[in-house]
Design an enzyme around this catalytic site. Structure first.
Site, PDB file in Angstrom:
ATOM      1  N   ASN A 113       0.797  -1.234   0.171  1.00  0.00           N
ATOM      2  CA  ASN A 113       0.242  -0.112  -0.020  1.00  0.00           C
ATOM      3  C   ASN A 113       0.831   1.395  -0.148  1.00  0.00           C
ATOM      4  O   ASN A 113       0.569   2.337  -0.690  1.00  0.00           O
ATOM      5  CB  ASN A 113      -0.932  -0.054   1.254  1.00  0.00           C
ATOM      6  CG  ASN A 113      -1.854  -1.325   1.121  1.00  0.00           C
ATOM      7  OD1 ASN A 113      -2.042  -1.852   0.221  1.00  0.00           O
ATOM      8  ND2 ASN A 113      -2.855  -1.205   2.186  1.00  0.00           N
ATOM      9  N   HIS A 159     -18.744  35.912 -30.223  1.00  0.00           N
ATOM     10  CA  HIS A 159     -19.879  35.168 -30.710  1.00  0.00           C
ATOM     11  C   HIS A 159     -19.427  34.447 -31.861  1.00  0.00           C
ATOM     12  O   HIS A 159     -20.547  34.302 -32.762  1.00  0.00           O
ATOM     13  CB  HIS A 159     -21.167  35.919 -30.818  1.00  0.00           C
ATOM     14  CG  HIS A 159     -21.518  36.738 -29.519  1.00  0.00           C
ATOM     15  ND1 HIS A 159     -22.128  36.391 -28.401  1.00  0.00           N
ATOM     16  CD2 HIS A 159     -20.926  38.154 -29.043  1.00  0.00           C
ATOM     17  CE1 HIS A 159     -22.051  37.376 -27.430  1.00  0.00           C
ATOM     18  NE2 HIS A 159     -21.513  38.349 -27.690  1.00  0.00           N
ATOM     19  N   SER A 281      -9.251  11.654 -47.621  1.00  0.00           N
ATOM     20  CA  SER A 281     -10.378  10.791 -47.443  1.00  0.00           C
ATOM     21  C   SER A 281     -10.045   9.812 -48.410  1.00  0.00           C
ATOM     22  O   SER A 281      -9.772   9.748 -49.292  1.00  0.00           O
ATOM     23  CB  SER A 281     -11.543  11.867 -47.963  1.00  0.00           C
ATOM     24  OG  SER A 281     -12.569  11.086 -48.317  1.00  0.00           O
TER      25      SER A 281
HETATM   26  N1  ARG Z   1      -2.018  -3.191  -7.275  1.00  0.00           N
HETATM   27  C1  ARG Z   1      -2.500  -3.046  -5.945  1.00  0.00           C
HETATM   28  C2  ARG Z   1      -2.928  -1.364  -6.102  1.00  0.00           C
HETATM   29  O1  ARG Z   1      -2.783  -0.773  -7.202  1.00  0.00           O
HETATM   30  C3  ARG Z   1      -1.114  -2.741  -5.075  1.00  0.00           C
HETATM   31  C4  ARG Z   1      -1.483  -2.792  -3.665  1.00  0.00           C
HETATM   32  C5  ARG Z   1      -2.094  -4.202  -3.313  1.00  0.00           C
HETATM   33  N2  ARG Z   1      -2.384  -4.114  -2.007  1.00  0.00           N
HETATM   34  C6  ARG Z   1      -3.118  -4.884  -1.343  1.00  0.00           C
HETATM   35  N3  ARG Z   1      -3.370  -4.906  -0.102  1.00  0.00           N
HETATM   36  N4  ARG Z   1      -3.583  -5.891  -1.882  1.00  0.00           N
HETATM   37  O2  ARG Z   1      -3.564  -0.808  -5.150  1.00  0.00           O
END
Ligand code: ARG
Length: 390
Positions: A113, A159, A281
Site C-alpha cells: 500500500n 460570438h 479522405s
Molecule cells: N495493485 C495494487 C494497487 O494498485 C497494489 C497494492 C495491493 N495491496 C493490497 N493490499 N492488496 O492498489
C-alpha cells in the site's frame, strides 16, 4: 497457481479466472510505475540498513540487484506481465530468486500500500515536471511566432462574429500566456503533492524505527505525510489534482484546436497547417482533413473522462481498498496521451502558414465602428451618442 507474495505455502488463493480478474490490467499499467518503484525500493533498502535491519553486505547486494533489474527493465530484458500479480510482487520475486534469503528481507517494514503510493507519487512528480516543460515549450513557440508575424491583421471575434480589427500577435500571445499559467500551476501542484508516504505501511505505520525523514530526503520529497491513514486516504486525491492540472492544459488545447480547424477551413482561409498534420479522405479525392488537430481537440475528452472515472472510484471509506487499483489506468492513460499531444504543439505552431491577404480582407470597414465611436468620445461627444450615431 501463482506463488503469491502473501501466500503461506499452501494452495489456497485465487487461480484461473479469479487470478486474471484480480491482476486485471495491473501489470500493464505498473510498467509506467516500475522505474519509480525501483527507485523507492532502493531508498527503502538504504533506510533499513540505517536502522540495522540489513547489514552492509545485504544492503549492497539488494541495491545492486535493484539497479540491475531497473536496467534490465529499461533495456527490455525484463518484462512485466503475467504471472506477476503486480509490479511490486515482481520486484520481490526477482530479488528472492537472485539473492535468496536476503531478497526476502526487502519488504521489512513496508506494505504494497505505501509501496504503490510512493511509486505513484514519483510518477506524478515526473509527469507534472513534463507538463510544466511542455507548456513552457508551447508558450515559447507562440511567442516566437508572435514576434515574427504578430503584425498581421485579422478580425477579432466575439460570438464568432467579426467584431474589431485585431492581429495574429494578439491571438498567438494569448495562448502563450495561457500555457505559462498552466506551467505555473504544474509547478505548484508538484510542490503541493511532494510529500512522502513511504513508511506508512498499510496505513497504520509499523513497529520499527523507520528513518522516514531519511528516505523522504533521498527521494527528493519536501516533507512527510505524517498520519499513516491519511497517506492511504490521499490515494487518488493527489492523482485527481494532477489530472486537473493536465485538464487546464487540454482545455486550452481544445480551444486552440477549435480555432485552427475554423481558421484552416475554406470559409476563413486564414491559416494552412503543415502537410504532416493533414490526412486525406478514403472516398473524396479532393479532401485534406485536419485529423491531427481534431484528435488534439479530443484530448480534453480523454482527460475529463479520466477525472470522472477516478472520482467515481474514490467513493470509499477510510483505509486501503483494492478498488483503488482502478485509478491507475485512467490516470496513466490520460497523462501519457495528453503529454504526447501537447508535445506536438510547438512544431504545429512553428510550421503554421498565415494567409495575410485573406486575414486582411476579412476586416470589413464596419469593424472600425468601435474605434470611431471612441475617437468621438475623446473629442467630447457622449459615448452613447457616438455609439448611436455610428
Ligand atoms: N495493485 C495494487 C494497487 O494498485 C497494489 C497494492 C495491493 N495491496 C493490497 N493490499 N492488496 O492498489
Amino acid at each position: 497457481m501463482t506463488d503469491y507474495l502473501w501466500s503461506k505455502g499452501d494452495d489456497r488463493g485465487p487461480d484461473g479466472a479469479v487470478q486474471g480478474f484480480l491482476a486485471g490490467e495491473d501489470v500493464v499499467w505498473d510498467r509506467y510505475l516500475f522505474e519509480h518503484d525501483i527507485t523507492a525500493s532502493r531508498a527503502h533498502v538504504a533506510g533499513l540498513a540505517r536502522i540495522g535491519i540489513l547489514n552492509d553486505d545485504e544492503r549492497a547486494r539488494l541495491d545492486d540487484a535493484l539497479a540491475h533489474l531497473g536496467d534490465a527493465f529499461a533495456g527490455g530484458a525484463f518484462e512485466l506481465g503475467p504471472p506477476h500479480e503486480d509490479g511490486h510482487s515482481a520486484i520481490e520475486a526477482y530479488l528472492t530468486e537472485r539473492l535468496g534469503e536476503t531478497g526476502k528481507k526487502v519488504h521489512t517494514g513496508r506494505s504494497r500500500n505505501d509501496q504503490v503510493q510512493v511509486a505513484l507519487r514519483l510518477y506524478l512528480r515526473a509527469r507534472l515536471d513534463a507538463l510544466d516543460e511542455a507548456c513552457r515549450d508551447i508558450a515559447g513557440a507562440f511567442l516566437d511566432r508572435a514576434a515574427a508575424d504578430g503584425g498581421l491583421v485579422m478580425p477579432g471575434y466575439t460570438h464568432l462574429q467579426r467584431a474589431v480589427p485585431s492581429t495574429a500577435g494578439l491571438w498567438l500571445a494569448g495562448f502563450a500566456e495561457a500555457f505559462i499559467d498552466v506551467a505555473g500551476l504544474a509547478a505548484l501542484t508538484r510542490s503541493w503533492l511532494n510529500s512522502s508516504p513511504l513508511g506508512t505501511a498499510a496505513g497504520y505505520g509499523v513497529n520499527l524505527p523507520l528513518d522516514r525523514e531519511g528516505t523522504a530526503a533521498a527521494l527528493g520529497f519536501d516533507r512527510l505525510q505524517i498520519n499513516p491513514q491519511y497517506a492511504q486516504n490521499s490515494r487518488g486525491r493527489f492523482e485527481f489534482q494532477a489530472l486537473s492540472c493536465l485538464a487546464q492544459a487540454t482545455l486550452e488545447l481544445r480551444r486552440l484546436a477549435w480555432d485552427l480547424s475554423l481558421y484552416a477551413s475554406a470559409e476563413f482561409g486564414f491559416v494552412k497547417l503543415a502537410s504532416r498534420y493533414l490526412t486525406g479522405s478514403s472516398i473524396m479525392p479532393n479532401k485534406t482533413n485536419p485529423d491531427a488537430v481534431e484528435l488534439l481537440r479530443a484530448q480534453h475528452a480523454v482527460v475529463q473522462g479520466a477525472l470522472t472515472e477516478l472520482q467515481a472510484a474514490l467513493a470509499l471509506p477510510s483505509g486501503y481498498h483494492r478498488d483503488l487499483q482502478v485509478t491507475k489506468p485512467p490516470l496513466i492513460r490520460a497523462f501519457e496521451s495528453g503529454l504526447r499531444a501537447l508535445r506536438l504543439i510547438p512544431d504545429l505552431v512553428a510550421t503554421l502558414e498565415f494567409d495575410a491577404a485573406k486575414m486582411r480582407a476579412a476586416i470589413d470597414p464596419e469593424l472600425h465602428a468601435t474605434d470611431a465611436a471612441v475617437e468621438q468620445a475623446l473629442e467630447g461627444v457622449a459615448f452613447r451618442d457616438a455609439y448611436r450615431g455610428a
